[in-house]
Scaffold this active site. Sequence first.
Site, PDB file in Angstrom:
ATOM      1  N   ASN A  13       7.157  -6.671   4.935  1.00 27.68           N
ATOM      2  CA  ASN A  13       5.714  -6.917   4.821  1.00 27.68           C
ATOM      3  C   ASN A  13       5.471  -7.559   3.464  1.00 27.68           C
ATOM      4  OD1 ASN A  13       2.964  -6.871   4.604  1.00 27.68           O
ATOM      5  ND2 ASN A  13       2.767  -4.634   4.490  1.00 27.68           N
ATOM      6  N   LYS A  15       2.827  -8.742   2.285  1.00 33.13           N
ATOM      7  CA  LYS A  15       1.466  -8.538   1.766  1.00 33.13           C
ATOM      8  C   LYS A  15       0.914  -9.901   1.301  1.00 33.13           C
ATOM      9  CE  LYS A  15       2.715  -3.809   0.894  1.00 33.13           C
ATOM     10  NZ  LYS A  15       2.543  -2.574   0.124  1.00 33.13           N
ATOM     11  N   HIS A 105      -2.394  -0.774   8.255  1.00 30.89           N
ATOM     12  CA  HIS A 105      -1.700  -0.525   6.988  1.00 30.89           C
ATOM     13  C   HIS A 105      -2.664   0.220   6.056  1.00 30.89           C
ATOM     14  CE1 HIS A 105       0.273  -1.136   3.155  1.00 30.89           C
ATOM     15  NE2 HIS A 105       1.375  -1.378   3.840  1.00 30.89           N
ATOM     16  N   GLU A 107      -3.365  -0.184   3.097  1.00 32.64           N
ATOM     17  CA  GLU A 107      -4.186  -1.066   2.249  1.00 32.64           C
ATOM     18  C   GLU A 107      -5.395  -1.585   3.020  1.00 32.64           C
ATOM     19  OE1 GLU A 107      -0.904  -3.501   1.001  1.00 32.64           O
ATOM     20  OE2 GLU A 107      -0.107  -1.763  -0.071  1.00 32.64           O
ATOM     21  N   GLU A 175       4.260   5.567   6.647  1.00 32.59           N
ATOM     22  CA  GLU A 175       4.221   5.127   5.256  1.00 32.59           C
ATOM     23  C   GLU A 175       3.347   6.082   4.451  1.00 32.59           C
ATOM     24  OE1 GLU A 175       5.243   0.663   4.858  1.00 32.59           O
ATOM     25  OE2 GLU A 175       3.077   0.870   5.016  1.00 32.59           O
ATOM     26  N   GLY A 181       4.712   1.319  -3.171  1.00 32.02           N
ATOM     27  CA  GLY A 181       4.642   0.597  -4.436  1.00 32.02           C
ATOM     28  C   GLY A 181       4.762   1.484  -5.658  1.00 32.02           C
ATOM     29  N   SER A 221       8.512   2.311  -0.978  1.00 29.38           N
ATOM     30  CA  SER A 221       9.541   2.204  -2.023  1.00 29.38           C
ATOM     31  C   SER A 221      10.964   2.186  -1.467  1.00 29.38           C
ATOM     32  CB  SER A 221       9.371   3.319  -3.073  1.00 29.38           C
ATOM     33  OG  SER A 221       8.123   3.175  -3.727  1.00 29.38           O
TER      34      SER A 221
END
Length: 263
Positions: A13, A15, A105, A107, A175, A181, A221
């Site tokens: 991904n 992003k 996701h 985000e 996730e 991250g 990660s």
Amino acid sequence: MGVKTRTPLIAGNWKMNLDHLQAVAFVQKLHWTLKDAKHEDGSVEVAVFPPFTDIRSVQTLIDADKIPFALGAQDLSAHDSGAYTGEVSGAFLAKLDAKYVIIGHSERREYHSESDEVVAAKTKAALKHGLSPVICVGETAEDLEKFGASAVPVGQLEVALQGLPKDADIVVAYEPVWAIGSGQAATPQQAQDVCATLRTVVAKVLGDDAAARTRILYGGSVKAANIASFMREPDVDGALVGGASLVVDEFAAIIRFEKHVGV
Ligand SMILES: O=C(CO)COP(=O)(O)O
């Protein structure tokens, strides 16, 4: 636990990174790297999820050079077409030979207020257009403290799967938001526990066959140094990789995780 029969899926991904020129260069380099290592035998499925503006260029390259990577988008509209400024229809993605689309996701849930209901609607839209949704679920650090690891992802997945046909071709990605991250991945045992629980949710809603077939990925990660430890777990069928999917050698090493599994 028996031998895993599901084809591992390593998904990158990207992003909001890499423009279409950078994307083409990246995919070419990744392909060469894997080819040199003789690692394009289909034992691991590789998928890349570029920004929308890159998809056409990457599709053309994959097509012309017969590169064995699947293509996915990072989001889609819940609608087919019409007055929805800025949105992208699943129909358009299907025309570009996209196979996958990431849905829900964290985000998008956080920055675009996507609710479980929106995620469910987008999941249906993806399937309607022949795309395989990669349904993302996961708890925040606060959720983890309050409810433990499984409660929030289970609730999110139950809503997303409601009303889907039993033969729906889906992928689930666990996730944990606190691992994304952060450099602090979940432990393989934590990932296994939640992925196994999510598989029971798939079984409950869509049946045992679907649960046996559906790939459940871990994301957060993931890097070359830890991928093998996740892939050893019986219910972890692959990874959804963010930052490390933007570095050719690192992503190639993740795809070649079998080299480190030592089976
Ligand atoms: O969000 C992710 C993939 O969708 C994970 O991102 P990182 O691999 O950068 O933690």
